[in-house]
Design a protein around this motif. Structure first.
Motif, short mmCIF file in Angstrom:
data_model
loop_
_atom_site.label_atom_id
_atom_site.label_comp_id
_atom_site.label_asym_id
_atom_site.label_seq_id
_atom_site.Cartn_x
_atom_site.Cartn_y
_atom_site.Cartn_z
N ALA A 219 17.23 0.10 -0.13
CA ALA A 219 16.33 1.53 -0.67
C ALA A 219 17.59 2.86 -0.79
CB ALA A 219 15.59 1.41 -0.71
N CYS A 220 17.72 2.93 0.55
CA CYS A 220 18.01 3.94 0.62
C CYS A 220 19.63 4.81 -0.34
CB CYS A 220 18.63 4.53 1.93
SG CYS A 220 17.46 4.80 3.08
N GLU A 221 20.65 2.93 -0.11
CA GLU A 221 21.73 3.13 -0.73
C GLU A 221 21.78 3.55 -2.25
OE1 GLU A 221 24.73 2.98 0.04
OE2 GLU A 221 24.41 2.66 2.24
N ALA A 222 20.48 2.47 -2.84
CA ALA A 222 20.09 2.76 -4.07
C ALA A 222 19.93 4.20 -5.02
CB ALA A 222 18.92 1.79 -5.11
N LEU A 223 18.80 4.37 -3.88
CA LEU A 223 18.53 5.82 -3.82
C LEU A 223 19.40 7.53 -3.99
CD1 LEU A 223 15.46 7.24 -3.92
CD2 LEU A 223 15.17 7.73 -1.50
N TYR A 224 20.78 6.89 -2.77
CA TYR A 224 22.10 7.86 -2.80
C TYR A 224 23.04 7.62 -3.95
CZ TYR A 224 26.19 9.12 -0.53
OH TYR A 224 27.17 9.93 -0.05
N LYS A 225 23.32 6.77 -4.48
CA LYS A 225 23.30 6.87 -5.96
C LYS A 225 22.74 7.23 -6.87
CE LYS A 225 26.40 2.44 -7.59
NZ LYS A 225 26.50 1.00 -7.37
N SER A 226 21.52 7.12 -7.22
CA SER A 226 20.74 7.60 -8.17
C SER A 226 21.08 8.67 -7.97
CB SER A 226 19.31 6.85 -8.54
OG SER A 226 19.26 5.79 -8.08
N ALA A 227 20.79 9.36 -6.89
CA ALA A 227 20.76 11.02 -6.60
C ALA A 227 22.61 11.56 -6.78
CB ALA A 227 20.27 11.33 -5.45
N THR A 228 23.62 10.87 -6.63
CA THR A 228 24.31 11.07 -6.63
C THR A 228 24.67 11.55 -8.94
OG1 THR A 228 25.33 10.23 -4.96
CG2 THR A 228 27.20 10.99 -5.90
N ALA A 229 24.22 9.99 -8.75
CA ALA A 229 24.82 10.08 -10.73
C ALA A 229 24.37 11.26 -11.78
CB ALA A 229 24.45 9.17 -11.11
N LEU A 230 23.06 11.82 -10.83
CA LEU A 230 21.73 12.45 -10.93
C LEU A 230 22.85 14.15 -10.91
CD1 LEU A 230 18.29 11.39 -10.74
CD2 LEU A 230 19.46 11.85 -12.37
N GLY A 231 23.12 14.32 -9.81
CA GLY A 231 24.11 15.73 -9.96
C GLY A 231 23.22 16.71 -8.67
N LEU A 232 22.47 14.80 -8.36
CA LEU A 232 21.56 16.66 -7.46
C LEU A 232 22.42 16.35 -5.62
CD1 LEU A 232 18.51 14.00 -7.18
CD2 LEU A 232 18.75 16.95 -7.82
N ASP A 233 23.51 16.01 -5.58
CA ASP A 233 24.39 16.49 -4.32
C ASP A 233 23.22 15.87 -2.99
OD1 ASP A 233 26.72 16.65 -2.58
OD2 ASP A 233 26.67 19.26 -2.78
N ALA B 260 11.29 14.29 -10.51
CA ALA B 260 10.77 15.40 -9.81
C ALA B 260 11.64 16.95 -9.50
CB ALA B 260 10.07 15.45 -8.67
N LEU B 261 13.03 16.28 -8.99
CA LEU B 261 13.97 16.76 -8.38
C LEU B 261 14.96 16.96 -9.53
CD1 LEU B 261 15.19 15.19 -4.41
CD2 LEU B 261 13.45 17.18 -5.58
N ALA B 262 15.18 16.31 -10.59
CA ALA B 262 16.31 16.65 -10.81
C ALA B 262 15.90 17.19 -11.96
CB ALA B 262 16.43 15.32 -11.66
N LYS B 263 14.11 18.05 -12.44
CA LYS B 263 13.76 18.67 -13.04
C LYS B 263 13.85 20.28 -12.44
CE LYS B 263 9.29 18.11 -15.57
NZ LYS B 263 8.22 17.05 -16.03
N THR B 264 14.00 20.19 -11.04
CA THR B 264 13.38 21.20 -10.22
C THR B 264 15.06 21.38 -10.45
OG1 THR B 264 12.18 20.40 -8.24
CG2 THR B 264 13.26 22.31 -7.67
N TYR B 265 15.72 21.44 -10.06
CA TYR B 265 17.55 21.67 -10.12
C TYR B 265 17.61 22.30 -11.31
CZ TYR B 265 17.11 21.10 -5.17
OH TYR B 265 17.14 21.23 -3.70
N ALA B 266 17.05 21.65 -12.27
CA ALA B 266 17.57 21.93 -14.17
C ALA B 266 17.18 23.50 -13.86
CB ALA B 266 16.71 20.89 -14.83
N SER B 267 15.47 23.14 -13.97
CA SER B 267 14.95 24.51 -14.05
C SER B 267 15.26 25.94 -13.80
CB SER B 267 13.62 24.34 -13.74
OG SER B 267 13.47 24.82 -12.60
N LEU B 268 16.98 25.57 -12.68
CA LEU B 268 17.18 27.05 -11.69
C LEU B 268 17.86 27.85 -12.85
CD1 LEU B 268 17.92 25.21 -8.19
CD2 LEU B 268 16.09 27.03 -8.93
#
Ligand code: 5CA
Length: 445
Positions: free
Chosen positions: A364-378, A437-445
């Motif tokens: 689950a963590c690996e998948a999350l890490y991959k998706s978060a990276t792809a979304l640019g969440l660093d 939710a995070l992608a939205k938060t960071y996109a609004s900056l």
């Protein structure tokens, strides 16, 4: 980034020599290492935040129409003799000789150097207005370097210089910088108040310092509480509009806000009693208009519309980029560590695996890490074989604004936990929703 592969030399103990919280936290979180008094190496996480601040400064300078250059840190003394500042600058200037015996110095600021560039290449009023700036290391041999990067000897500064035909145009440049600085600090999650100040060795009659209120600040300040209500926020500023930029300056100058150097008790007494404030502040920037102070002795002239050579009107404008790291931490931390504002955080989200080695949790963590990276969440993924408590403490110390906690128990119900570093509030949700939710938060900056 995987924590197991990162270089994050965290200190377990509180460093004895750090007197203020930002210095302590920067050392504990492995952001900097002292090399000599007031001189630091920037370790990966410190360097990453420094770069983020630098990017914000560049973006806001570009928005205001200013043009980036890069000048050397080492300069010949000759230019400084021309302006008359070589002897006057005193012991703060680090002086040295090259192998030929020529006098050199490490630039404490760059009015002379930029004026020399200008006079070599610009000769007509048609090329004005012009504002050149750089972000470059400076050296000032401070008598008492302290508080880590707050008062260093070597420090990173944005220094900008405007060249204008008239005083009126140069004052527009001054106001433009004021507005652009306010936007810059706000994007860094800071409120900095422009205050009337003293111009010191830079010279000139017009100057404002930008102060972030903090108990550990080195400056004593006096102000009308109403100044803290002014925000640039979503204002759509046209930087070429003189009246608009001047309007922002006038919002501030109509309210009392001064550093101790220019403080006037009688004027301050006119502020309504319940709005009078005295506090301490960290100076994170300063703007100056000094007319022809440098263009006169250095002969930086342009032909005006009648063909007459006239000295240009100048100002200089500085932001303490490395000092800002300390200021942000002073303004945003708790007992557990740093709380990065989202605009400057070194990583967008921390992923904590509660049970490293558990197949389901790891997957689950690996998948999350991959998706978060792809979304640019660093993301920074704590994949170390550590106890959960230790992982939480590390995430809190390094101040990542959002944490996603993944454990076998939650996964049975298909959920992870999303936690805000600032409020400590946690919510359970699916990994997909947490990322959304995070992608939205960071996109609004
Ligand atoms: N030439 C002008 C403007 S470019 C100038 O040098 N201004 S200054 O002296 O005010 O410096 C600009 C900013 O650099 C200050 O507001 C402060 O935030 C930062 N600064 C100054 N000295 C230090 C220092 N020793 N350590 C860290 N930051 C510093």
């Amino acid at each position: 980034m995987r924590m197991s592969r990162y270089f994050l030399p965290i200190l377990k103990e509180n460093p004895a020599d750090a007197q203020i919280v930002s210095h302590r936290l920067m050392l504990r979180a492995g952001m900097i290492k002292q090399v000599a008094s007031g001189i630091y190496s920037w370790l990966p996480m410190g360097f990453k935040v420094l770069r983020k601040l630098e990017n914000i400064v560049h973006e806001e300078q570009a928005r205001a129409g200013h043009i980036a250059i890069l000048m050397p840190t080492l300069q010949s003394a000759d230019l400084w003799r021309e302006s008359g500042r070589y002897d006057g600058y005193g012991e703060e200037m680090l002086r040295m000789k090259d192998r030929h015996g020529r006098d050199m110095l490490f630039s404490p600021t760059a009015e002379e150097m930029v004026t020399d560039i200008f006079r070599s290449h610009v000769s007509s009023y048609k090329d004005l207005p012009l504002t050149l700036y750089q972000i470059q290391w400076k050296f000032r041999d401070e008598i008492r370097p302290r508080f880590g990067v707050m008062r260093g000897r070597e420090f990173y500064m944005k220094d900008g210089y405007n060249f204008d035909l008239t005083k009126e145009d140069a004052l527009h440049a001054y106001n433009r910088h004021l507005v652009s600085y306010l936007r810059t600090y706000e994007r860094m999650g800071l409120q900095a108040i422009p205050m009337r100040a003293d111009s010191g060795p830079i010279g000139g009659d017009y100057t404002h310092e930008f102060l972030v209120l903090a108990d550990t600040g080195e400056s004593e300040v006096f102000y009308d509480a109403a100044v803290t209500d002014i925000r640039m926020g979503e204002r759509d500023i046209d930087f070429s509009d003189k009246a608009q930029c001047q309007g922002v300056l006038e919002e501030f100058t109509s309210l009392y806000a001064r550093t101790d150097e220019t403080h006037d008790e009688a004027l301050f007494a006119e502020v309504p009693k319940d709005r009078q404030r005295s506090a301490r502040g960290i100076e994170v920037g300063q703007i100056f208009y000094f007319g022809t102070t440098y263009s006169d002795p250095l002969g930086a002239k342009v032909m005006d519309e009648t063909g007459k050579p006239v000295p240009v009107h100048m100002g200089s404008h500085g932001i303490g980029v490395s000092r800002l790291l300390g200021a942000i931490i002073e303004a945003s931390h708790d007992d557990n560590g740093i709380i990065w504002p989202e605009g400057v955080t070194p990583f967008g989200v921390g992923i904590v695996n509660l049970k490293q080695g558990d197949e389901e949790a790891d997957t689950a963590c690996e998948a999350l890490y991959k998706s978060a990276t792809a979304l640019g969440l660093d993301p920074i993924y704590d994949d170390r074989n550590e106890r959960a408590g230790g992982k939480f403490a590390t995430m809190d110390l390094i101040g990542i604004p959002w944490r996603i906690t993944v454990g076998p128990r939650g996964l049975k119900n298909g959920v992870v936990e999303l936690t805000s570093r600032k409020t400590g509030v946690s919510e359970e949700m699916t990994p997909e929703l947490a990322l959304e939710a995070l992608a939205k938060t960071y996109a609004s900056l």
